[in-house]
Design a protein around this motif. Sequence first.
Motif, PDB file in Angstrom:
ATOM      1  N   GLU A  25      40.963  40.705  43.419  1.00 54.08           N
ATOM      2  CA  GLU A  25      40.164  41.998  43.534  1.00 54.08           C
ATOM      3  C   GLU A  25      38.819  42.332  44.342  1.00 54.08           C
ATOM      4  O   GLU A  25      38.379  43.391  44.687  1.00 54.08           O
ATOM      5  CB  GLU A  25      39.607  42.479  41.929  1.00 54.08           C
ATOM      6  N   ARG A  26      38.210  41.409  43.940  1.00 54.50           N
ATOM      7  CA  ARG A  26      36.826  41.437  44.898  1.00 54.50           C
ATOM      8  C   ARG A  26      36.709  41.966  46.539  1.00 54.50           C
ATOM      9  O   ARG A  26      36.349  42.657  47.011  1.00 54.50           O
ATOM     10  CB  ARG A  26      35.988  40.402  44.661  1.00 54.50           C
ATOM     11  N   ARG A  28      39.295  43.594  47.190  1.00 49.65           N
ATOM     12  CA  ARG A  28      40.072  44.646  47.457  1.00 49.65           C
ATOM     13  C   ARG A  28      41.560  44.330  47.730  1.00 49.65           C
ATOM     14  O   ARG A  28      42.219  45.371  48.481  1.00 49.65           O
ATOM     15  CB  ARG A  28      39.596  45.996  48.366  1.00 49.65           C
ATOM     16  N   THR A  31      46.652  46.065  44.263  1.00 48.45           N
ATOM     17  CA  THR A  31      47.022  45.754  42.584  1.00 48.45           C
ATOM     18  C   THR A  31      48.510  44.780  42.501  1.00 48.45           C
ATOM     19  O   THR A  31      48.114  44.354  40.948  1.00 48.45           O
ATOM     20  CB  THR A  31      47.201  47.020  42.118  1.00 48.45           C
ATOM     21  N   ARG A 280      31.238  51.764  45.318  1.00 48.57           N
ATOM     22  CA  ARG A 280      32.610  51.749  45.268  1.00 48.57           C
ATOM     23  C   ARG A 280      32.471  51.747  46.147  1.00 48.57           C
ATOM     24  O   ARG A 280      31.993  52.697  47.449  1.00 48.57           O
ATOM     25  CB  ARG A 280      33.597  52.980  44.504  1.00 48.57           C
ATOM     26  N   GLU A 282      34.886  52.613  49.181  1.00 47.06           N
ATOM     27  CA  GLU A 282      35.326  54.608  49.721  1.00 47.06           C
ATOM     28  C   GLU A 282      34.258  55.556  49.172  1.00 47.06           C
ATOM     29  O   GLU A 282      35.469  56.453  49.696  1.00 47.06           O
ATOM     30  CB  GLU A 282      37.269  54.117  48.990  1.00 47.06           C
ATOM     31  N   GLN A 312      35.851  43.846  40.424  1.00 43.97           N
ATOM     32  CA  GLN A 312      35.267  44.949  41.592  1.00 43.97           C
ATOM     33  C   GLN A 312      33.966  44.750  40.991  1.00 43.97           C
ATOM     34  O   GLN A 312      32.678  45.890  41.050  1.00 43.97           O
ATOM     35  CB  GLN A 312      35.582  46.554  40.825  1.00 43.97           C
ATOM     36  N   PHE A 315      30.777  44.560  43.121  1.00 46.22           N
ATOM     37  CA  PHE A 315      30.467  46.115  44.413  1.00 46.22           C
ATOM     38  C   PHE A 315      29.398  46.212  44.469  1.00 46.22           C
ATOM     39  O   PHE A 315      28.296  46.931  44.801  1.00 46.22           O
ATOM     40  CB  PHE A 315      31.393  46.893  43.650  1.00 46.22           C
TER      41      PHE A 315
END
Length: 349
Positions: A25-26, A28, A31, A280, A282, A312, A315
């Motif tokens: 997850e870190r 990215r 899923t 985040r 993005e 996450q 982040f």
Amino acid sequence: MRSLPELTAPVDPVAALTRIAWLLERDRQSTYRVEAFRKAARAAGEVGDDELRRRASARTLTDIRGVGKSTAAVIAEAVAGEVPGYLQQLQDTAPASLAEGGDDLYAALRGDLHAHTDWSDGGASLDEMASAAAVLGQEWLAITDHSPRLTVANGLSEERLTRQLDEIATLNDLLGDELRVLTGIEVDILDDGTLDQTDVMLDRLDVVTASVHSKLRMDSAPMTRRMVAAVCDPRVNVLGHCTGRRVVRGRGARPPSQFDAREVFSACAEHGTAVEINSRPERVDPPDELIELARDLGCLFAIDSDAHAPGQLDFKALGAHRAEEFGIEPERIVTTWTVDRVIDWAAGT
């Protein structure tokens, strides 16, 4: 700089699977890939250590529902007393920080005012998010799932939010001094600046982060009025991802909303509403020039992860780097404050 402590042998199989999910997850990763390890961790936890050892010996781990070939290999190596090879590879290649600066400020962060769970559009449970926050050294974490109008994100009705508050109370009893979970919401700012949850529920929450999620292309004047009305509401504590932009390439990109930032941030400064530095990658929201404007107008800030999964939560390193780059003092960043100070500030006391 705080980071996930490396797991060494012997390692619990569930812990190994969970840590792999966090590291993916870190980074990215997809899923689907992350969820495979999370499902296997839950399945392994339900089976128990003795049954895992028996199945590892009989090479029947993949007979467990939710355990595939790759996750079975992780379990087998952990049961054998080894650090699973895949976990070790991820630990060896994971960067110490997601950012190239801001280490001191990141280390000063105590909590997060914007995080989601599987109650709305997050990918993990309350206890999974809390566990990751504690491992990262946070002292407190606000759960801010979406409000009812955002149906695409499974926003919480008054009844569902009430049930979540009960679950958070139970979780806090279990956590003790390890971590404090704050009740909260990421409430939609409606077209006229009102908030997408009942007054009764908003008054029950520890913290309220308010964000625009609809009609992002509204003309500047009505958008300004909409945002000012929200940040002046005494129940709103944080203005979330203020421009709504997405800086990724291709179809996922989205331009920033248009509004009078000076008027909005002046209202934030007057009413003690923190401007979120959304971490985040993005989003990168607010843009640089708006961070500078909010800084010069005397606003408070909240460096938040907007995490939708445990990995996450880290982040925030990206947000800390941006805040340090623009000379924002830690004292003006509410996510560096103690939990008691945050609760008093949010309550207006």
